[in-house]
Motif scaffolding. Structure first.
Motif, PDB file in Angstrom:
ATOM      1  N   SER A 163      17.351   0.472  -8.560  1.00 35.32           N
ATOM      2  CA  SER A 163      16.446   0.689  -9.584  1.00 35.32           C
ATOM      3  C   SER A 163      17.254   0.827 -11.007  1.00 35.32           C
ATOM      4  O   SER A 163      16.949   0.555 -12.081  1.00 35.32           O
ATOM      5  N   PHE A 164      18.493   1.560 -10.857  1.00 34.72           N
ATOM      6  CA  PHE A 164      19.148   1.818 -12.065  1.00 34.72           C
ATOM      7  C   PHE A 164      19.793   0.573 -12.779  1.00 34.72           C
ATOM      8  O   PHE A 164      19.846   0.520 -13.938  1.00 34.72           O
ATOM      9  N   PHE A 165      20.100  -0.383 -11.729  1.00 39.15           N
ATOM     10  CA  PHE A 165      20.838  -1.776 -12.171  1.00 39.15           C
ATOM     11  C   PHE A 165      19.922  -2.926 -12.625  1.00 39.15           C
ATOM     12  O   PHE A 165      20.112  -3.820 -12.938  1.00 39.15           O
ATOM     13  N   GLU A 166      18.489  -2.547 -12.128  1.00 40.24           N
ATOM     14  CA  GLU A 166      17.596  -3.683 -12.478  1.00 40.24           C
ATOM     15  C   GLU A 166      17.407  -3.756 -14.030  1.00 40.24           C
ATOM     16  O   GLU A 166      17.290  -2.758 -14.699  1.00 40.24           O
ATOM     17  N   VAL A 167      17.447  -4.944 -14.404  1.00 43.36           N
ATOM     18  CA  VAL A 167      17.060  -5.168 -15.772  1.00 43.36           C
ATOM     19  C   VAL A 167      15.534  -5.320 -16.048  1.00 43.36           C
ATOM     20  O   VAL A 167      14.734  -5.936 -15.281  1.00 43.36           O
ATOM     21  N   LYS A 168      15.275  -4.603 -17.200  1.00 42.45           N
ATOM     22  CA  LYS A 168      13.712  -4.247 -17.242  1.00 42.45           C
ATOM     23  C   LYS A 168      13.574  -5.127 -18.611  1.00 42.45           C
ATOM     24  O   LYS A 168      14.138  -5.100 -19.766  1.00 42.45           O
ATOM     25  N   ARG A 169      12.774  -6.105 -18.435  1.00 43.02           N
ATOM     26  CA  ARG A 169      12.398  -7.151 -19.411  1.00 43.02           C
ATOM     27  C   ARG A 169      11.059  -6.580 -20.120  1.00 43.02           C
ATOM     28  O   ARG A 169      10.055  -6.401 -19.358  1.00 43.02           O
ATOM     29  N   ILE A 170      10.996  -6.328 -21.434  1.00 37.88           N
ATOM     30  CA  ILE A 170       9.773  -6.388 -22.258  1.00 37.88           C
ATOM     31  C   ILE A 170       9.228  -7.449 -22.881  1.00 37.88           C
ATOM     32  O   ILE A 170      10.145  -8.023 -23.720  1.00 37.88           O
ATOM     33  N   ILE A 171       8.125  -8.090 -22.605  1.00 36.69           N
ATOM     34  CA  ILE A 171       7.918  -9.342 -23.485  1.00 36.69           C
ATOM     35  C   ILE A 171       6.696  -9.056 -24.616  1.00 36.69           C
ATOM     36  O   ILE A 171       5.912  -8.233 -24.290  1.00 36.69           O
TER      37      ILE A 171
END
Length: 172
Positions: A164-172
């Motif tokens: 979960s630390f390395f997941e890319v979080k995208r905000i649209i």
């Protein structure tokens, strides 16, 4: 031959002179012996939980003597007590001249009884030590299982956290 041994086993088991009793919690078991002056009686007993004591006594007069096994201090635990009663009837030296061979046979018989008592004591102690070793082995096994479960739980949590630390979080 084995058939003969199987048939003789019940007969021979009735000839064993040891007594085994269960002393309930908060009770006392008593036994009586009729003795005469100068008779000697030895009682050897073992408590299943441990301990080995000898009681020797010589009567001062003729009569009935009582010996008791008490478990009155315990309120919950029953105890298994095995005991042997060895009676030696006193024969005065002046009554009959004893041959040296007969005297030696008597002393060997007394020594043989002492060896038998010691072997019974060793069997009881071995049983107690074996129970302790098996209990310790069981505890070590369950402690190892608990450690393995904790280890795998920590590994699973660390993998989840790092993922979960390395997941890319995208905000649209």
């Amino acid at each position: 031959m084995t058939l003969l041994c199987i048939l003789l086993l019940p007969i021979l088991s009735t000839l064993v002179s040891a007594h085994k009793i269960s002393v309930e919690a908060s009770t006392k078991e008593c036994f009586f012996e009729d003795l005469h002056q100068h008779d000697q009686m030895t009682i050897t007993y073992q408590v299943g939980e441990g301990g080995h004591l000898d009681i020797d006594f010589w009567p001062e007069k003729d009569g009935r003597y009582e010996y008791c096994f008490s478990n009155q201090m315990s309120t919950m635990a029953d105890k298994q007590v095995s005991f042997n009663v060895h009676g030696i009837i006193y024969i005065p030296e002046e009554a009959d001249i004893v041959a040296p061979v007969e005297r030696e046979i008597r002393s060997l018989a007394i020594g043989l009884l002492a060896v038998k008592d010691e072997q019974e004591y060793i069997v009881v102690r071995e049983r107690r030590h074996r129970d302790t070793a098996e209990s310790t082995n069981d505890r070590v096994k369950w402690w190892s299982v608990l450690q393995a479960v904790v280890l795998f739980s920590v590994v699973a949590w660390q993998v989840y956290y790092l993922k979960s630390f390395f997941e890319v979080k995208r905000i649209i």
